[in-house]
Design an enzyme around this catalytic site. Structure first.
Site, PDB file in Angstrom:
ATOM      1  N   ASP A 329      -2.156 -52.351  -4.275  1.00 21.30           N
ATOM      2  CA  ASP A 329      -1.612 -51.492  -3.237  1.00 21.30           C
ATOM      3  C   ASP A 329      -2.013 -52.070  -1.878  1.00 21.30           C
ATOM      4  OD1 ASP A 329      -0.376 -48.941  -2.478  1.00 21.30           O
ATOM      5  OD2 ASP A 329      -2.372 -48.462  -1.716  1.00 21.30           O
ATOM      6  N   GLU A 358       1.761 -55.414  -2.663  1.00 17.86           N
ATOM      7  CA  GLU A 358       2.564 -55.153  -1.479  1.00 17.86           C
ATOM      8  C   GLU A 358       2.069 -56.073  -0.368  1.00 17.86           C
ATOM      9  OE1 GLU A 358       3.658 -50.497  -1.338  1.00 17.86           O
ATOM     10  OE2 GLU A 358       1.533 -50.896  -1.168  1.00 17.86           O
TER      11      GLU A 358
END
Ligand code: CA
Length: 659
Positions: A329, A358
């Site tokens: 994340d 990400e």
């Protein structure tokens, strides 16, 4: 005295480094050893409890100062099943916490639990193995939230909202279609990516049905979340999560955990700050906590003991739970060195462990972007991939603008974004990078650095976005075709394809664009849609089978893509097409022509004459064994659909017999 949580002038780089692999609890029948790293502590206290919450400690002991900032304590006797907390004094007493290393915790993660690791292994665990995945681009990832999977009555599963739902086979929807793990197998995906399953804060584990959360609010990084376990006050959370992994492995499906080391749910009260104040976080020049996560803090991955903490934690999860990968994340918060060292450490377990994340942050960081794992730096990461947001937005429209359309919803000028995704964000001489939405240049050096997707847990579902953004309003039939084409784009393109769970049955969250704490009725997977949108399910299933059978769709090197993938030189509005030529990646098919028509009306597509093209995909059907041929210089491509033609070793004369 009120503690000052600003850290002006503190030089964290002078804190000693402890290199041992024995931080946390080491249990044996004879004694329990606990070692923590707390270099600023002047005293450290250990409390032992009988309960996971409430009650008073049955004994209180003092840690002894050890080398390199470590503190240790040894308690004789068998403490299996007892809970503990740690209290650090660095001039004044900090809060009681389970420390930062707890692998098992009591209810709501407030106390650590001393346990015998052997007892957390399900039957047959020693024979459990990671799945075979030679190349990252062979993977087909399916992103799923533990609770969403089974919570709806239509799931037919008994262990609703629990890890154990993944161990149930033979489950059916009310219409008699396969659900649960049987559905995953039927669909054909290779990896399940679970939204965070490490202990998080917000859901009260005593009443897990009272609230909902995705789990991006980390509490204990090394212990599984308790609300998904049948008993949140014991090691059931470990055992049952291992059973989930084992069950998926038995079906040949790999397991990827979503990890959230970029921030913590609490800031001042976090277990990091209550152990070594300030050290685990980045600060602004005024000494306050910086906030690139948008959640109140950001972890200082570049500091020696933070880097070691993250790498050791991942190593523990990967080895203890036999994992097949990790999704990071806000990977754009991590420094590049840490990410590359994670790769090196994972390779000591298995080089097939997938790593991706990400490639962005949610806000500004005091660390320069040049040193962080953002998309533009992905080529400096070895065998780590990043999400391709250019392709995502090109397919369905940007997220920020409600009415923004994409290629599948008929927006012309999105063609270069589509080509950018087809070539997996790698350099290709026929792409006009000036027209690519966010990235004005290719950011992947190799296709396995690119995760291609059209939707994920964030934002509206694919179906909702397409239903709400089309102007003029699209009919239900047209939206279905758009969902199918969005799936076709992701599943035929180079790189690593990634699907949002339920996408294959037109999942809806009733328009909710940020459902992180929305109720089950929004987040649940409604399995009745498998029957209602069965055409979409069958289409996705056929796309996955096609991808798995044909290596041309997942080449391992950008140089092969540049050699075998050719885009046409002429521009046709709302149409994207390409050819895979000369048995790309040793594919049995000599030439594969793929055409996407994003227009609502049918278009004529010029064909290279004198080829007997075999029709693999036309309109909404896919049939790799088709014996339908076309011979001519033009074909009509229906609106909102993929056409796929191949030239292969079957000649029409062989098929239909002459003589
Ligand atoms: Ca929890």
């Amino acid at each position: 005295m009120i503690r000052d949580w600003r850290f002006n002038g503190v030089d964290f780089s002078t804190y000693p480094y402890y290199g041992g692999d024995d931080l946390g609890v080491t249990w044996s029948k004879e004694k329990t050893l606990i070692r923590i790293w707390a270099p600023t502590a002047t005293a450290v206290e250990l409390n032992i409890y009988k309960q996971g919450q409430g009650g008073s400690p049955i004994r209180i002991d003092q840690f002894e100062k050890s080398e390199c900032g470590a503190w240790t304590i040894q308690l004789n006797g068998d403490l299996n099943g007892y809970y503990y907390t740690i209290k650090v004094n660095d001039g004044s007493w900090l809060n009681e916490t389970p420390g930062v290393d707890a692998r098992a915790v009591g209810i709501n993660g407030k106390r650590g639990l001393i346990f015998n690791p052997e007892e957390t292994n399900p039957e047959g665990w020693k024979d459990d193995q990671r799945i075979k995945c030679d190349h990252a681009s062979d993977a087909i990832i399916y992103e799923l939230h533990v609770r969403d999977f089974s919570i709806d009555p239509s799931s037919g599963m008994k262990n609703k909202g629990k890890y154990l739902a993944f161990t149930e086979t033979g489950t059916l929807s009310p219409e008699g279609l396969k659900t649960g793990i049987d559905h995953l197998k039927e669909l054909g995906i290779t990896h399940v990516h679970l939204l965070p399953v490490a202990d998080f804060l917000t859901v009260d584990e005593q009443v897990p049905d009272k609230s909902y959360n995705w789990g991006y609010d980390p509490l204990n990084f090394n212990a599984p979340e308790g609300s998904y376990a049948t008993d949140s006050n014991s090691t059931a959370r470990i055992l049952e999560l291992k059973m989930l992994v084992q069950s998926l492995h038995q079906e040949g499906i790999g397991v990827i955990f979503d990890v959230v080391y970029n921030h913590t749910a609490y800031t001042r009260r976090s277990y990091f700050n209550q152990t070594v104040p300030g050290y685990y976080y980045r600060q602004r020049t005024n000494g306050t906590f910086s906030n690139a996560s948008g959640c109140g803090n950001e972890v200082a991955t570049e500091r020696n003991m933070v880097r070691k903490y993250i790498i050791d934690s991942l190593y523990y999860w990967a080895t203890e739970f036999h994992l097949d990968g990790f999704r990071f994340d806000l990977m754009g918060i991590y420094d590049l060195d840490t990410m590359n060292q994670i790769r090196v450490r994972m390779d000591t377990i298995s080089p097939t462990i997938l790593l991706y994340g990400e490639g962005w942050a949610a806000d500004k960081s005091p660390m320069n972007e040049a040193w962080r794992a953002v998309n533009t730096n992905v080529s400096r990461l070895f065998r780590i991939a990043a999400f391709n947001d250019d392709f995502r937005d090109g397919i369905k429209g940007t997220l920020s603008e409600k009415n923004s359309k994409g290629f599948v919803s008929g927006q012309v000028t999105q063609e270069e974004n589509i080509k950018f995704g087809i070539a997996a964000a790698c350099f290709h001489p026929q792409i006009e990078y000036d027209y690519v939405e966010h990235s004005k240049s290719p950011w992947a050096a190799e296709p396995w650095q690119c995760i291609n997707y059209n939707s994920c847990h964030d934002n509206q579902t694919l179906y909702d976005k397409l239903s709400s953004s089309c102007c003029p309003k699209a009919s239900e039939e047209e939206v279905k075709r758009m969902v199918m084409m969005a799936g076709a784009l992701v599943l035929t393109s180079q790189g690593i394809p990634f699907l949002h769970a339920g996408e294959e049955m037109a999942r809806t969250k009733l328009g909710d664009h940020n459902s992180y704490k929305s109720p089950d009725r929004i987040n649940r997977i409604d399995w009745t849609r498998k029957s209602e949108y069965n055409e979409i399910f069958r289409y996705y299933q056929a796309l996955i089978a096609l991808r798995k059978t044909h290596p041309a769709f997942h080449m391992n090197w950008a140089s092969l893509i540049r050699k075998h993938l050719i885009f046409p030189s002429d521009y046709q509005p709302g149409v994207a097409s390409y050819s895979l030529v000369n048995h790309a990646n040793d594919d049995p098919w000599k030439t594969i022509l793929v055409v996407f028509n994003g227009n609502r009306n049918e278009v004529a597509f010029k064909l290279q004459p004198q080829i007997h093209w075999r029709i693999i995909a036309l309109d909404t059907s896919i049939n790799p064994d088709s014996t339908d041929y076309i011979y001519g210089d033009e074909i009509q491509v229906p609106g909102i659909s993929m056409l796929m033609l191949v030239e292969d070793y079957f000649s029409p004369s062989m098929q239909f017999g002459e003589g």
